[in-house]
Design an enzyme around this catalytic site. Sequence first.
Site, PDB file in Angstrom:
ATOM      1  N   TYR A 157     -68.081 125.760  66.551  1.00 22.02           N
ATOM      2  CA  TYR A 157     -68.819 124.309  66.524  1.00 22.02           C
ATOM      3  C   TYR A 157     -67.898 123.287  66.952  1.00 22.02           C
ATOM      4  CZ  TYR A 157     -70.554 120.047  65.235  1.00 22.02           C
ATOM      5  OH  TYR A 157     -70.924 118.698  65.143  1.00 22.02           O
ATOM      6  N   ASP A 165     -74.505 123.317  64.711  1.00 22.53           N
ATOM      7  CA  ASP A 165     -74.265 122.859  63.424  1.00 22.53           C
ATOM      8  C   ASP A 165     -75.482 123.091  62.568  1.00 22.53           C
ATOM      9  OD1 ASP A 165     -76.481 121.187  64.066  1.00 22.53           O
ATOM     10  OD2 ASP A 165     -75.638 119.386  63.066  1.00 22.53           O
ATOM     11  N   GLU A 225     -65.319 114.545  64.822  1.00 24.33           N
ATOM     12  CA  GLU A 225     -66.030 115.747  64.500  1.00 24.33           C
ATOM     13  C   GLU A 225     -65.448 116.304  63.360  1.00 24.33           C
ATOM     14  OE1 GLU A 225     -68.539 117.330  65.408  1.00 24.33           O
ATOM     15  OE2 GLU A 225     -69.068 116.118  66.920  1.00 24.33           O
TER      16      GLU A 225
END
Length: 255
Positions: free
Chosen positions: A87, A105, A4
């Site tokens: 996020y 996102d 990520e």
Amino acid sequence: MVSELMLQQTQVARVIDRLARFIERFPTPAACADASPGDVIDEWQGLGYNRRALNLHRAATVITEQHDGVVPADLAALLHLPGIGPYTARAIRVFAYECDDGVLDTNIGRVLARVSGRTLRPAEVQRLADDLVPTGEGWAWNQALMEVGALCCRPRPRCEACPLRHECSWFAADLAAPDPASASASVSKRQSAFDGSDRQGRGRLVDALRVGPVQRRDLARIMGWPDQPERATAVAGTVVADGLAVVVGDQFRLP
């Protein structure tokens, strides 16, 4: 967690091979924490935004010291880690621990705004994302919405291919201007130009530091501003302030 952070502002194609290499070099949070920040920054070459590498090292240190070397699943604990925002924390919970959070996102944010037919505020869009997740299906649901946003509900939408077009308020309004996603929370805005920017100069300096120490007198040339030594010195100072470099005498080095 590593993937990520790598995928922030970096294309998937560039991350795939580098993720495997990074995990081989730093297979656990403890291995990452035991390395020097400079080692982690060095392995980050070509992935952009070197501060993410530094934050990853800092987060690995906290995980090792406070969570027995295991990435936490608790949202508050994740948000406490350096470099982990709303996020990324929810993405870790959903894609690593299969929790039923709504991940936001830019792709999902765009889908939710257009389906709703209006611009959404930050708290509102997160609440909507959470409420829509079917119980026990957080992993698949968020993957599916990301794919819809990436493949169909693009900045220039491909509505004919979208499985949500008959549920979409903006589609029902014949895509009337303005686009609900254009100012909606969580939808990325266009970045400023990279060429000639301070970001480009910072990146050039860190790339040079991966090879070896840089003399102060060489900063302007290495950073691409041979006629702007004062600018180079000032921007190099921000690299040091961010922890991406240290100064030893007249030399800049990786930490």
